[in-house]
Write an enzyme that holds these catalytic residues in place. Structure first.
Site, mmCIF file in Angstrom:
data_model
loop_
_atom_site.group_PDB
_atom_site.id
_atom_site.type_symbol
_atom_site.label_atom_id
_atom_site.label_comp_id
_atom_site.label_asym_id
_atom_site.label_seq_id
_atom_site.Cartn_x
_atom_site.Cartn_y
_atom_site.Cartn_z
ATOM 1 N N GLU A 177 0.812 -1.222 0.000
ATOM 2 C CA GLU A 177 0.000 0.000 0.000
ATOM 3 C C GLU A 177 0.843 1.269 0.000
ATOM 4 O O GLU A 177 1.225 1.756 1.055
ATOM 5 C CB GLU A 177 -0.941 0.009 1.216
ATOM 6 C CG GLU A 177 -1.849 1.240 1.243
ATOM 7 C CD GLU A 177 -2.808 1.272 2.434
ATOM 8 O OE1 GLU A 177 -2.686 0.429 3.348
ATOM 9 O OE2 GLU A 177 -3.671 2.157 2.462
ATOM 10 N N LYS A 219 -2.423 -2.068 -3.185
ATOM 11 C CA LYS A 219 -3.481 -1.216 -2.607
ATOM 12 C C LYS A 219 -3.100 0.248 -2.810
ATOM 13 O O LYS A 219 -2.424 0.840 -1.975
ATOM 14 C CB LYS A 219 -3.652 -1.540 -1.114
ATOM 15 C CG LYS A 219 -4.684 -0.662 -0.417
ATOM 16 C CD LYS A 219 -5.111 -1.240 0.918
ATOM 17 C CE LYS A 219 -5.992 -0.272 1.675
ATOM 18 N NZ LYS A 219 -6.626 -0.873 2.858
ATOM 19 N N SER A 261 -9.740 4.102 0.490
ATOM 20 C CA SER A 261 -10.690 5.196 0.227
ATOM 21 C C SER A 261 -10.088 6.552 0.561
ATOM 22 O O SER A 261 -10.487 7.554 -0.053
ATOM 23 C CB SER A 261 -12.017 4.967 0.947
ATOM 24 O OG SER A 261 -11.868 4.853 2.333
ATOM 25 N N GLY A 263 -10.351 8.969 2.612
ATOM 26 C CA GLY A 263 -11.081 10.151 3.065
ATOM 27 C C GLY A 263 -12.208 10.555 2.117
ATOM 28 O O GLY A 263 -12.912 11.530 2.362
HETATM 29 P P1 13P Z 1 -9.278 4.194 4.194
HETATM 30 O O1 13P Z 1 -10.132 3.433 3.234
HETATM 31 O O2 13P Z 1 -10.043 4.823 5.317
HETATM 32 O O3 13P Z 1 -8.351 5.153 3.503
HETATM 33 O O4 13P Z 1 -8.343 3.150 4.907
HETATM 34 C C1 13P Z 1 -7.741 2.170 4.155
HETATM 35 C C2 13P Z 1 -6.526 1.715 4.834
HETATM 36 O O5 13P Z 1 -6.356 0.552 5.077
HETATM 37 C C3 13P Z 1 -5.522 2.722 5.184
HETATM 38 O O6 13P Z 1 -4.319 2.088 5.424
#
Ligand code: 13P
Length: 342
Positions: A177, A219, A261, A263
């Site tokens: 991510e 991600k 997501s 925010g």
């Molecule tokens: P959000 O969808 O709230 O951005 O969180 C995803 C996530 O796993 C952040 O590391």
């Protein structure tokens, strides 16, 4: 653990138009969200909230995997059943966040480097024993005047690749991510350029560290204008920019892509994911799915408010968002789906 098992797990994480539910907020982040709603910031409140999520009727219809936090993977339901058992009984794959957070990066004002490589091999072995079959590590990249720097991008990409290699060694699918944050007034074009550079660097490092792309999940952020940018592109424009960027930077061998997501509201996140799947359906080499935290949880958290009596209504709201996102994966999300509660 063979490569084949990793590929099977990664495939199951994005199969049947399902997606991931991120519920791996660290204690400080979870407490911050509770504090905003006046919910007590205690271990018991966090446990009760996670029990609410995991016992949502029908959760496994749209969710293939959940990402837990260290505290949560060790917790149980009030009746003593371990959360890991609740998850696997629902046909869902347990996952675990394994980075230890983004810290200020030395010599790089306003930039962060994600930590957690020390001792990671041993922690992964323990989580595997506990039943986790995938892991997550989040790097954060900030856009502002003069940043991100090359040093920040390269250090974070290197850490992501070393984490991913250790995960595969341990038999766990790495969710990689690299998040380019939405904060600020930058344009969509600037987010596109930064996201492309970050992804190119990440995949170069993954190659150097011998990570098997077929056994990993990416991600990323969607390509978006900054939250306070005066120009906010349409849903279709965001879909085109995001998929265009991914097609350039993400090798076709990668098993799947699940968006964070970041925010965005729940509705906007669903609408944008839907547009990508509608507009690029036949041209995508990888599954385009979701791994939302806030865009799935937020309405449920607000309804729950820490009150036992609100649990069924909160679970219904959570289930609804998971259904909307599964519809978005099929390219079937619209205003009617959004309004229809089952
Ligand atoms: P959000 O969808 O709230 O951005 O969180 C995803 C996530 O796993 C952040 O590391």
């Amino acid at each position: 653990m063979s490569s084949k098992e990793l590929i099977v797990t990664a495939g199951a994480m994005v199969a049947e138009h399902k997606g991931l539910l991120a519920m791996d907020e660290s204690n400080p982040t979870c407490n911050k969200r509770f504090a905003r709603l006046g919910i007590p910031q205690t271990e018991e409140a966090r446990r009760a909230y996670r029990e609410l999520i995991l016992t949502t009727p029908g959760l496994g219809e749209c969710i293939s995997g959940v990402i837990l936090y260290d505290e949560t993977i060790r917790q149980q339901k009030k009746d003593g059943t371990s959360f890991v058992k609740v998850i696997t009984d629902a046909g869902i794959i347990p996952g675990i966040k394994v980075d230890t957070g983004a810290k200020d990066m030395a010599g790089h004002p306003a930039e962060k480097i994600t930590e957690g490589l020390d001792g990671l091999r041993d922690r992964l072995a323990e989580y595997f024993q506990m039943g986790a079959r995938f892991a997550k590590w989040r790097a954060v990249i900030t856009i502002a005047d003069g940043i991100p720097s090359r040093g920040c991008i390269e250090a974070n990409a290197h850490a992501l690749a070393r984490y991913a290699a250790l995960c595969q060694e341990a038999g766990m699918v790495p969710v990689v991510e690299p998040e380019v944050l939405m904060d600020g007034g930058h344009t969509l074009d600037r987010c596109y350029d930064v996201t492309e550079e970050v992804l190119q660097t990440v995949f170069s490092q993954l190659y150097i560290q011998r990570v098997m792309l077929e056994g990993m999940i990416l991600k990323p952020n969607m390509v978006l204008p900054g939250l306070i940018c005066p120009t906010q592109e349409t849903v279709d424009e965001v879909a085109d920019a995001t998929v265009g960027c991914l097609l350039r930077a993400v090798p076709a061998a990668v098993c799947g892509i699940v968006f964070l997501s970041g925010g965005q509201s729940g509705e906007l996140a669903s609408a944008r994911l839907n547009a990508m799947n509608v507009r690029f359906k036949s041209r995508l080499p990888w599954a385009l799915a979701f791994s939302f935290a806030r865009a799935i949880q937020q309405p449920a958290l607000e309804i729950w408010h820490g009150e036992e009596a609100n649990v069924p209504a909160a679970q219904q709201a959570l289930y609804h968002r998971t259904k909307c996102n599964r519809a978005a994966r099929r390219g079937e999300y619209n205003a009617t789906v959004e309004r229809t509660r089952t």
